[in-house]
Design a protein around this motif. Structure first.
Motif, PDB file in Angstrom:
ATOM      1  N   TYR A  36      47.733  35.558  29.228  1.00 12.01           N
ATOM      2  CA  TYR A  36      46.762  36.522  29.745  1.00 12.01           C
ATOM      3  C   TYR A  36      46.438  37.574  28.677  1.00 12.01           C
ATOM      4  O   TYR A  36      45.279  37.812  28.340  1.00 12.01           O
ATOM      5  CB  TYR A  36      47.350  37.165  30.991  1.00 12.01           C
ATOM      6  CG  TYR A  36      46.492  38.223  31.639  1.00 12.01           C
ATOM      7  CD1 TYR A  36      45.345  37.870  32.326  1.00 12.01           C
ATOM      8  CD2 TYR A  36      46.844  39.558  31.566  1.00 12.01           C
ATOM      9  CE1 TYR A  36      44.555  38.834  32.929  1.00 12.01           C
ATOM     10  CE2 TYR A  36      46.068  40.522  32.165  1.00 12.01           C
ATOM     11  CZ  TYR A  36      44.927  40.158  32.848  1.00 12.01           C
ATOM     12  OH  TYR A  36      44.159  41.109  33.446  1.00 12.01           O
ATOM     13  N   LEU A 252      36.000  42.311  31.119  1.00 11.29           N
ATOM     14  CA  LEU A 252      35.790  42.198  32.556  1.00 11.29           C
ATOM     15  C   LEU A 252      35.721  40.729  32.940  1.00 11.29           C
ATOM     16  O   LEU A 252      36.385  40.260  33.869  1.00 11.29           O
ATOM     17  CB  LEU A 252      34.497  42.917  32.944  1.00 11.29           C
ATOM     18  CG  LEU A 252      34.121  42.772  34.414  1.00 11.29           C
ATOM     19  CD1 LEU A 252      34.974  43.700  35.249  1.00 11.29           C
ATOM     20  CD2 LEU A 252      32.653  43.064  34.643  1.00 11.29           C
ATOM     21  N   PHE A 253      34.914  39.995  32.139  1.00 12.58           N
ATOM     22  CA  PHE A 253      34.729  38.577  32.403  1.00 12.58           C
ATOM     23  C   PHE A 253      36.049  37.827  32.244  1.00 12.58           C
ATOM     24  O   PHE A 253      36.456  37.046  33.099  1.00 12.58           O
ATOM     25  CB  PHE A 253      33.667  38.067  31.424  1.00 12.58           C
ATOM     26  CG  PHE A 253      33.620  36.585  31.278  1.00 12.58           C
ATOM     27  CD1 PHE A 253      33.094  35.803  32.287  1.00 12.58           C
ATOM     28  CD2 PHE A 253      34.081  35.977  30.124  1.00 12.58           C
ATOM     29  CE1 PHE A 253      33.039  34.437  32.145  1.00 12.58           C
ATOM     30  CE2 PHE A 253      34.034  34.612  29.979  1.00 12.58           C
ATOM     31  CZ  PHE A 253      33.510  33.835  31.001  1.00 12.58           C
ATOM     32  N   ILE A 255      39.111  39.070  32.238  1.00 11.87           N
ATOM     33  CA  ILE A 255      40.120  39.507  33.206  1.00 11.87           C
ATOM     34  C   ILE A 255      39.895  38.815  34.545  1.00 11.87           C
ATOM     35  O   ILE A 255      40.808  38.251  35.130  1.00 11.87           O
ATOM     36  CB  ILE A 255      40.082  41.043  33.375  1.00 11.87           C
ATOM     37  CG1 ILE A 255      40.732  41.703  32.169  1.00 11.87           C
ATOM     38  CG2 ILE A 255      40.806  41.462  34.645  1.00 11.87           C
ATOM     39  CD1 ILE A 255      40.582  43.208  32.163  1.00 11.87           C
ATOM     40  N   GLN A 256      38.641  38.794  34.989  1.00 13.53           N
ATOM     41  CA  GLN A 256      38.363  38.163  36.285  1.00 13.53           C
ATOM     42  C   GLN A 256      38.792  36.713  36.286  1.00 13.53           C
ATOM     43  O   GLN A 256      39.492  36.250  37.171  1.00 13.53           O
ATOM     44  CB  GLN A 256      36.873  38.252  36.586  1.00 13.53           C
ATOM     45  CG  GLN A 256      36.527  39.483  37.386  1.00 13.53           C
ATOM     46  CD  GLN A 256      35.044  39.538  37.669  1.00 13.53           C
ATOM     47  OE1 GLN A 256      34.288  38.661  37.273  1.00 13.53           O
ATOM     48  NE2 GLN A 256      34.631  40.584  38.347  1.00 13.53           N
ATOM     49  N   LYS A 257      38.381  36.003  35.244  1.00 19.00           N
ATOM     50  CA  LYS A 257      38.662  34.571  35.191  1.00 19.00           C
ATOM     51  C   LYS A 257      40.176  34.333  35.122  1.00 19.00           C
ATOM     52  O   LYS A 257      40.722  33.513  35.854  1.00 19.00           O
ATOM     53  CB  LYS A 257      37.973  33.988  33.953  1.00 19.00           C
ATOM     54  CG  LYS A 257      38.017  32.488  33.897  1.00 19.00           C
ATOM     55  CD  LYS A 257      37.044  31.991  32.828  1.00 19.00           C
ATOM     56  CE  LYS A 257      37.737  31.012  31.919  1.00 19.00           C
ATOM     57  NZ  LYS A 257      36.965  30.720  30.711  1.00 19.00           N
ATOM     58  N   GLN A 259      42.606  36.392  35.896  1.00 17.72           N
ATOM     59  CA  GLN A 259      43.356  36.839  37.068  1.00 17.72           C
ATOM     60  C   GLN A 259      43.296  35.796  38.158  1.00 17.72           C
ATOM     61  O   GLN A 259      44.267  35.540  38.851  1.00 17.72           O
ATOM     62  CB  GLN A 259      42.817  38.177  37.570  1.00 17.72           C
ATOM     63  CG  GLN A 259      43.495  39.342  36.869  1.00 17.72           C
ATOM     64  CD  GLN A 259      42.954  40.669  37.335  1.00 17.72           C
ATOM     65  OE1 GLN A 259      41.949  40.727  38.035  1.00 17.72           O
ATOM     66  NE2 GLN A 259      43.608  41.741  36.931  1.00 17.72           N
ATOM     67  N   GLN A 260      42.114  35.165  38.287  1.00 14.22           N
ATOM     68  CA  GLN A 260      42.016  34.123  39.308  1.00 14.22           C
ATOM     69  C   GLN A 260      42.893  32.934  38.946  1.00 14.22           C
ATOM     70  O   GLN A 260      43.628  32.404  39.763  1.00 14.22           O
ATOM     71  CB  GLN A 260      40.564  33.679  39.460  1.00 14.22           C
ATOM     72  CG  GLN A 260      39.753  34.688  40.253  1.00 14.22           C
ATOM     73  CD  GLN A 260      38.263  34.504  40.045  1.00 14.22           C
ATOM     74  OE1 GLN A 260      37.836  33.643  39.282  1.00 14.22           O
ATOM     75  NE2 GLN A 260      37.479  35.312  40.713  1.00 14.22           N
TER      76      GLN A 260
END
Ligand SMILES: Nc1ncnc2c1ncn2[C@@H]1O[C@H](COP(=O)(O)OP(=O)(O)OP(=O)(O)O)[C@@H](O)[C@H]1O
Ligand SMILES: [Mg+2]
Lengths: 380, 253
Positions: A36, A252-253, A255-257, A259-260
């Motif tokens: 991550y 942002l992009f 992190i979102q991906k 995190q999912q």
């Protein structure tokens, strides 16, 4: 030495094997935090390497990495002439896939103008682009070496590798590559001659290779980024995004991906670890029930017995964590993605392990507290 | 460890009308039915009776492991039971005043001989170093000092039994309870253990209660008490202290 450690010492092999199992689970959790963080670093490596203060892009887009941003090539000259601008460079970005020696290679390709903002950071080997065509600089993680020929575009023109960078990948983990802007534009926008003729015959706009994705702007010392940003925004077909915001879009992009993707995995792994630790502690306790009954029989308080179980759970957790961390350290450089261990993440995982161990002891502690001391008398 | 007078009158264990039943209704088992018994300091008492007569139950009650259903019990001068427990710290009472010796040695398998004995002292609050020194002293007293680093799994039955006795003595108990301690031993070893328990009764002024089926050792006790269906049915004055007052009453069967 207390009771818990003495029991561990007496049953070393069994304890080591159990700790190894727990260690592998925790190692996977630790590796995931590393992946991550590594992905975040990777995502930011490219915009940081460009060293630009402002990114000029098509308005109402999130920059060249998030979605298509198409602006005319002359934007670079336009921006260059603005007060406060020290340098401006036109760039394009695209994903290319090809095969070298039968091996598939996918890269994130940047087209740039040598001597202007943009292009690869410090090279690990070789040199930058010296000719205006058919040279390419690639990241070493692509597996390509200096002098290799990389076929690109509809005509599979061979590009020669002249330079190598280290640790430069796109936000999706593909190795970076750089070619001359003109080559990149041809790869991205050129249409084959039959289509060109057909479009001309139909009296539509002739396809152009003069478009770019963004302009990188370097400011003069002391110039205000906000003022230049506003100057650029006066052209309705342009927008300027400060470097920090461009990084924001990217992370942002990412992190979102991530995190999912990783959040679910980590949740499952931590749950599995918790269940396994609880089961192991429970069986360790069940195996010791007779000893526990004897301890109670001769007068040990519950405190001693709970301590025995909880300390063993913690010893197991801490040993498993250490083994997991050691395993990750061993393999992280051979992992296909960047694994970046951050002290903050390691502390959080450690805290989770401690909580999981304490929760895992609950079953064992309950069984132990319920044991009737008279069971010590049962023969056998 | 001064020689205690053999006629020391202080009672260590006093039971009056102690009963204990398990289950209710049709399944009710009266394991103990109105036991009156006094055991004095320095006395070693044998407890015999057919299987199921309540011998282990009696030891559990005296050891405060099992709660009686009725009666009155005084241990080392304190009334601990009078129709209900009068003390809340029964484990502490066991730790400080009562030594148990089991049929199977019941040592903790992950501790060596010294640690097994020292653990009981540490539980009573002694420092770890002092406990180990004292534990080694006790092991020497019981002539198993040479096995102090051995784990229970590595000891012979007799050695383990003597380590277990050392543990029972760890905190200078006033009452020693032994449930068939000689069962796993051959006759010669059984006599050694009995000698030892007799010596402990005198040296430590402890009351020693020993459950046994082994007729060859009956003569070693001060008194031999017979249980049947939860009642005391006979008391024989024998052996080394026939002069000792016998206080077990004989209820009608
Ligand atoms: N936990 C228990 N629940 C129900 N009944 C019990 C329990 N413990 C003992 N009993 C019953 O109480 C009676 C006395 O048992 P105890 O174990 O005291 O006998 P014992 O004299 O020690 O026999 P043995 O010589 O076989 O050891 C028996 O009928 C036994 O079945
Ligand atoms: Mg019995």
């Amino acid at each position: 030495m207390n009771l818990a450690l003495r029991d561990v010492r007496r049953n070393k092999l069994r304890f080591v094997l159990t700790a190894l199992g727990v260690g592998m689970l925790l190692g996977t959790v630790i590796a995931m935090t590393g992946i991550y963080e590594g992905a975040l670093t990777d995502a930011l490596a490219l915009p940081r390497a460009e060293g630009a203060a402002l990114w000029v892009v098509q308005p109402r887009t999130f920059g060249p990495f998030a979605e298509p941003s198409r602006i005319p090539r002359d934007t670079r000259d336009l921006v260059r002439r603005m007060p406060g601008v020290a340098a401006a460079g036109a760039v394009t970005f695209q994903t290319v896939q090809t095969a070298v020696g039968g091996k598939p290679v996918r890269m994130f390709l940047e087209g740039y103008e040598p001597s202007r903002p943009g292009g690869p950071p410090d090279l690990a080997a070789g040199h930058g682009l010296t000719e205006s065509h058919y040279q390419i600089v690639v990241d070493a993680s692509s597996g390509l070496g200096l002098g290799e020929r990389v076929p690109l575009g509809p005509y599979r023109d061979p590009y020669t590798v002249v330079g190598l960078t280290h640790g430069m990948v796109s936000s999706s983990g593909d190795p970076m590559a750089w070619v001359n802007l003109l080559d990149a534009q041809a790869l991205q926008f050129a249409v084959p001659p039959p289509l060109q003729r057909r479009e001309l015959a139909a009296k539509r706009n002739p396809p152009t290779t003069a478009d770019i994705n963004a302009v990188l702007v370097r400011l003069e010392p002391g110039a205000s980024a906000g003022a230049v940003e506003q100057d650029i925004a006066r052209w309705k077909h342009l927008a300027a995004v400060p470097e920090a915001q461009e990084e924001g879009y990217l992370t942002l992009f990412v992190i979102q991906k991530m995190q999912q993707q990783l959040g679910m995995f980590m949740g499952i792994l931590i749950t599995v670890s918790a269940v396994i630790i609880a089961l192991i502690i429970y069986t360790l306790t069940m195996d010791k029930l007779r000893s526990i009954a004897t301890l109670k029989f001769i007068g040990a308080p519950d405190r001693t017995i709970v301590g025995l179980i909880v300390q063993q759970a913690l010893t197991l957790g801490v040993a498993g964590y250490a083994i997991g961390l050691a395993l990750v350290m061993l393999v992280k450089d051979r992992f296909p993605r960047r694994v970046q261990l951050e002290p903050r993440d390691l502390i959080v995982v450690f805290a989770i392990v401690i909580v999981v161990c304490l929760a895992g002891s609950v079953l064992g502690v309950r069984a132990a507290v319920k044991v009737d001391p008279a069971e010590a008398l049962a023969s056998g | 460890m001064a020689d205690a007078p053999q006629t020391d009158p202080r009672p260590r264990v006093e039971l009056r009308g102690i009963s204990k039943h398990f289950g209710e209704g049709e399944r009710r088992v009266d394991a103990l039915a109105g036991i009156d018994l006094t055991v004095r300091a320095g006395e070693m008492i044998g407890l015999r009776g057919p299987s199921g007569s309540g011998k282990s139950t009696l030891l559990n009650v005296v050891g405060c492991v099992s709660e009686p259903s009725a009666g009155w019990m005084r241990l080392d001068g304190d009334v601990v039971y009078d129709a209900r427990w009068l003390r809340h710290d029964l484990r502490r009472l066991r730790l400080m005043k009562i030594g148990f010796i089991f049929q199977t040695h019941n040592l903790l398998p992950f501790l060596n001989a010294t640690e097994n004995v020292a653990e009981a002292m540490e539980l009573a609050g002694m420092s770890s170093r002092q406990a180990r020194t004292r534990a080694d002293g006790l092991l020497d007293y019981l002539e198993v000092g040479h096995r102090r680093h051995a784990y229970p799994g590595e000891m012979s039955g007799g050695e383990a039994q003597r380590v277990a006795i050392a543990r029972a003595l760890a905190n200078g108990p006033r009452i020693i309870l032994a449930d068939e301690p000689t069962a796993p031993l051959d006759s010669a070893r059984a006599h050694v253990v009995l000698d030892l328990l007799g010596r402990i009764a005198r040296d430590h002024e402890a009351a020693v209660l020993v459950v046994t089926h082994d007729e060859s050792i009956f003569q070693r006790f001060d008194r031999l008490i017979s249980l049947r269906d939860g009642r005391l049915v006979a008391t024989e004055e024998i052996g080394r202290a026939a002069g000792l007052a016998a206080e077990a009453s004989l209820p009608t069967p």
